[in-house]
Design a protein around this motif. Structure first.
Motif, PDB file in Angstrom:
ATOM      1  N   SER A  45       0.831  -1.208   0.000  1.00  0.00           N
ATOM      2  CA  SER A  45       0.000   0.000   0.000  1.00  0.00           C
ATOM      3  C   SER A  45       0.859   1.249   0.000  1.00  0.00           C
ATOM      4  CB  SER A  45      -0.928   0.000   1.223  1.00  0.00           C
ATOM      5  OG  SER A  45      -1.848  -1.063   1.164  1.00  0.00           O
ATOM      6  N   ARG A  46       1.887   1.236   0.821  1.00  0.00           N
ATOM      7  CA  ARG A  46       2.770   2.404   0.882  1.00  0.00           C
ATOM      8  C   ARG A  46       3.438   2.632  -0.470  1.00  0.00           C
ATOM      9  NH1 ARG A  46       5.113   4.943   5.404  1.00  0.00           N
ATOM     10  NH2 ARG A  46       5.694   7.029   4.706  1.00  0.00           N
ATOM     11  N   ALA A  47       3.875   1.562  -1.117  1.00  0.00           N
ATOM     12  CA  ALA A  47       4.505   1.689  -2.427  1.00  0.00           C
ATOM     13  C   ALA A  47       3.525   2.235  -3.455  1.00  0.00           C
ATOM     14  CB  ALA A  47       5.042   0.337  -2.876  1.00  0.00           C
ATOM     15  N   ALA A  48       2.280   1.745  -3.422  1.00  0.00           N
ATOM     16  CA  ALA A  48       1.278   2.186  -4.393  1.00  0.00           C
ATOM     17  C   ALA A  48       0.989   3.680  -4.253  1.00  0.00           C
ATOM     18  CB  ALA A  48      -0.002   1.374  -4.221  1.00  0.00           C
ATOM     19  N   TYR A  49       0.877   4.163  -3.013  1.00  0.00           N
ATOM     20  CA  TYR A  49       0.618   5.592  -2.797  1.00  0.00           C
ATOM     21  C   TYR A  49       1.804   6.433  -3.266  1.00  0.00           C
ATOM     22  CZ  TYR A  49      -3.784   5.186  -0.211  1.00  0.00           C
ATOM     23  OH  TYR A  49      -5.096   4.980   0.131  1.00  0.00           O
ATOM     24  N   LEU A  50       3.021   5.997  -2.997  1.00  0.00           N
ATOM     25  CA  LEU A  50       4.197   6.744  -3.430  1.00  0.00           C
ATOM     26  C   LEU A  50       4.308   6.766  -4.961  1.00  0.00           C
ATOM     27  CD1 LEU A  50       6.867   5.530  -0.838  1.00  0.00           C
ATOM     28  CD2 LEU A  50       5.817   7.795  -0.983  1.00  0.00           C
ATOM     29  N   ILE A  51       4.027   5.633  -5.590  1.00  0.00           N
ATOM     30  CA  ILE A  51       4.079   5.568  -7.048  1.00  0.00           C
ATOM     31  C   ILE A  51       3.041   6.497  -7.659  1.00  0.00           C
ATOM     32  CG2 ILE A  51       3.638   4.068  -9.040  1.00  0.00           C
ATOM     33  CD1 ILE A  51       4.773   1.766  -7.264  1.00  0.00           C
ATOM     34  N   ARG A  52       1.830   6.445  -7.139  1.00  0.00           N
ATOM     35  CA  ARG A  52       0.759   7.305  -7.653  1.00  0.00           C
ATOM     36  C   ARG A  52       1.128   8.787  -7.499  1.00  0.00           C
ATOM     37  NH1 ARG A  52      -3.756   8.174 -10.904  1.00  0.00           N
ATOM     38  NH2 ARG A  52      -5.062   9.758  -9.934  1.00  0.00           N
ATOM     39  N   ALA A  53       1.658   9.164  -6.348  1.00  0.00           N
ATOM     40  CA  ALA A  53       2.050  10.562  -6.131  1.00  0.00           C
ATOM     41  C   ALA A  53       3.157  10.974  -7.094  1.00  0.00           C
ATOM     42  CB  ALA A  53       2.493  10.754  -4.686  1.00  0.00           C
ATOM     43  N   ALA A  54       4.138  10.080  -7.312  1.00  0.00           N
ATOM     44  CA  ALA A  54       5.234  10.393  -8.235  1.00  0.00           C
ATOM     45  C   ALA A  54       4.716  10.529  -9.664  1.00  0.00           C
ATOM     46  CB  ALA A  54       6.298   9.308  -8.159  1.00  0.00           C
ATOM     47  N   LEU A  55       3.761   9.700 -10.053  1.00  0.00           N
ATOM     48  CA  LEU A  55       3.202   9.784 -11.400  1.00  0.00           C
ATOM     49  C   LEU A  55       2.454  11.096 -11.616  1.00  0.00           C
ATOM     50  CD1 LEU A  55       1.840   6.137 -11.836  1.00  0.00           C
ATOM     51  CD2 LEU A  55       3.852   7.159 -12.940  1.00  0.00           C
ATOM     52  N   LEU A  56       1.738  11.551 -10.612  1.00  0.00           N
ATOM     53  CA  LEU A  56       1.032  12.826 -10.729  1.00  0.00           C
ATOM     54  C   LEU A  56       2.025  13.989 -10.847  1.00  0.00           C
ATOM     55  CD1 LEU A  56      -1.850  12.326  -8.126  1.00  0.00           C
ATOM     56  CD2 LEU A  56      -1.983  12.158 -10.623  1.00  0.00           C
ATOM     57  N   GLU A  57       3.118  13.901 -10.078  1.00  0.00           N
ATOM     58  CA  GLU A  57       4.151  14.931 -10.156  1.00  0.00           C
ATOM     59  C   GLU A  57       4.819  14.915 -11.537  1.00  0.00           C
ATOM     60  OE1 GLU A  57       6.244  17.713  -7.322  1.00  0.00           O
ATOM     61  OE2 GLU A  57       4.272  16.848  -7.618  1.00  0.00           O
ATOM     62  N   ARG A  58       5.080  13.729 -12.034  1.00  0.00           N
ATOM     63  CA  ARG A  58       5.678  13.584 -13.369  1.00  0.00           C
ATOM     64  C   ARG A  58       4.773  14.181 -14.430  1.00  0.00           C
ATOM     65  NH1 ARG A  58       4.809   9.201 -16.999  1.00  0.00           N
ATOM     66  NH2 ARG A  58       6.507   8.870 -18.520  1.00  0.00           N
ATOM     67  N   ARG A  59       3.479  13.903 -14.354  1.00  0.00           N
ATOM     68  CA  ARG A  59       2.540  14.436 -15.346  1.00  0.00           C
ATOM     69  C   ARG A  59       2.477  15.962 -15.281  1.00  0.00           C
ATOM     70  NH1 ARG A  59      -3.576  12.455 -15.044  1.00  0.00           N
ATOM     71  NH2 ARG A  59      -3.512  13.750 -13.161  1.00  0.00           N
ATOM     72  N   ALA A  60       2.461  16.493 -14.061  1.00  0.00           N
ATOM     73  CA  ALA A  60       2.409  17.951 -13.912  1.00  0.00           C
ATOM     74  C   ALA A  60       3.640  18.604 -14.530  1.00  0.00           C
ATOM     75  CB  ALA A  60       2.297  18.317 -12.428  1.00  0.00           C
ATOM     76  N   PHE A  61       4.801  17.968 -14.352  1.00  0.00           N
ATOM     77  CA  PHE A  61       6.018  18.528 -14.952  1.00  0.00           C
ATOM     78  C   PHE A  61       5.956  18.476 -16.470  1.00  0.00           C
ATOM     79  CE2 PHE A  61      10.179  17.647 -16.861  1.00  0.00           C
ATOM     80  CZ  PHE A  61      10.795  18.857 -16.599  1.00  0.00           C
TER      81      PHE A  61
END
Length: 233
Positions: free
Chosen positions: A137-153
């Motif tokens: 679960s912790r990995a999934a939340y971190l991955i999702r947050a990183a993907l959103l940051e990547r998309r915003a960039f």
């Protein structure tokens, strides 16, 4: 990403990672940023004097260091010559950033200890009590947050980092995602990128390690990023 030969670091490798779209929120202030200032030699040595005072064992050691500093900074000595070389780098129109090569090589690319532990403090995340605490679960939340940051960039909607009210340089963000470090045989590493100028951040993949085996996991479906639940399952 093509197979890369690691016999020698290629020239201009840092120019291969694309910028986010121009005239967007992320890079709105990039063109007007001043170049990194170069402190005067006297300013640098004054800071050094203050620093070594708190690190020295006794007054004799301080006096010994002070003597070396005086020798280093006097007219015609090595300190003056080295500073003039830095000034030449700062003023060279073909050098983007006088400190960049020193920083990249000394702090990262010629540094073979574990960067993750010694430089990038990945273990400093605060405990989120409102989220599940299982490793998956912790990995999934971190991955999702990183993907959103990547998309915003990639779409240029990320706010630039700020120094009080002024925007900071966002150039290094080009190497935050979609890249891989290549261990150079000559001891000078570099990175390669799989990013394309047309990327929107709505697709891609990550590598997951399970029982010492790497797995490629697609992070999108039907043109959208996977949710936390989908990543976890």
């Amino acid at each position: 990403m093509d197979i890369v030969q690691n016999s020698k670091r290629p020239e201009g490798w840092k120019d291969t990672a694309p910028f986010a779209p121009a005239n967007t929120t992320t890079f709105a202030g990039q063109a007007t940023l001043p170049k990194l200032p170069l402190p005067e030699l006297e300013t640098t040595l004054s800071t050094l004097r203050q620093s070594v005072r708190s690190l020295s064992w006794n007054e004799d050691e301080i006096k010994s260091i002070e003597k070396k500093i005086r020798e280093f900074e006097k007219a015609g000595a090595l300190g003056r010559a080295l500073h003039e070389r830095l000034v030449a780098r700062r003023d060279d129109v073909n050098i983007r950033h006088w400190l960049e090569d020193f920083w990249d090589n000394s702090a990262y690319l010629k540094y073979r200890d574990s960067v993750m532990i010694n430089v990038s403090y990945y273990f400093c995340f605060e405990q989120a009590n409102h989220l599940p605490h299982t490793p998956v679960s912790r990995a999934a939340y971190l991955i999702r947050a990183a993907l959103l940051e990547r998309r915003a960039f990639k779409q240029g909607s990320m706010l630039p980092e700020m120094n009080r009210k002024d925007p900071m340089c966002m150039d290094t963000w080009r190497w935050m995602f979609d890249c891989c470090r290549i261990p150079g045989l000559e001891g000078a590493d570099w990175s390669v990128t799989g990013a394309k100028p047309t990327d929107t951040g709505d697709e891609g993949h990550i590598i997951v390690l399970r029982r010492n085996r790497p797995w490629k996991l697609e992070v999108s479906k039907d043109g959208r990023l996977l949710s936390v639940d989908e990543l976890e399952s």
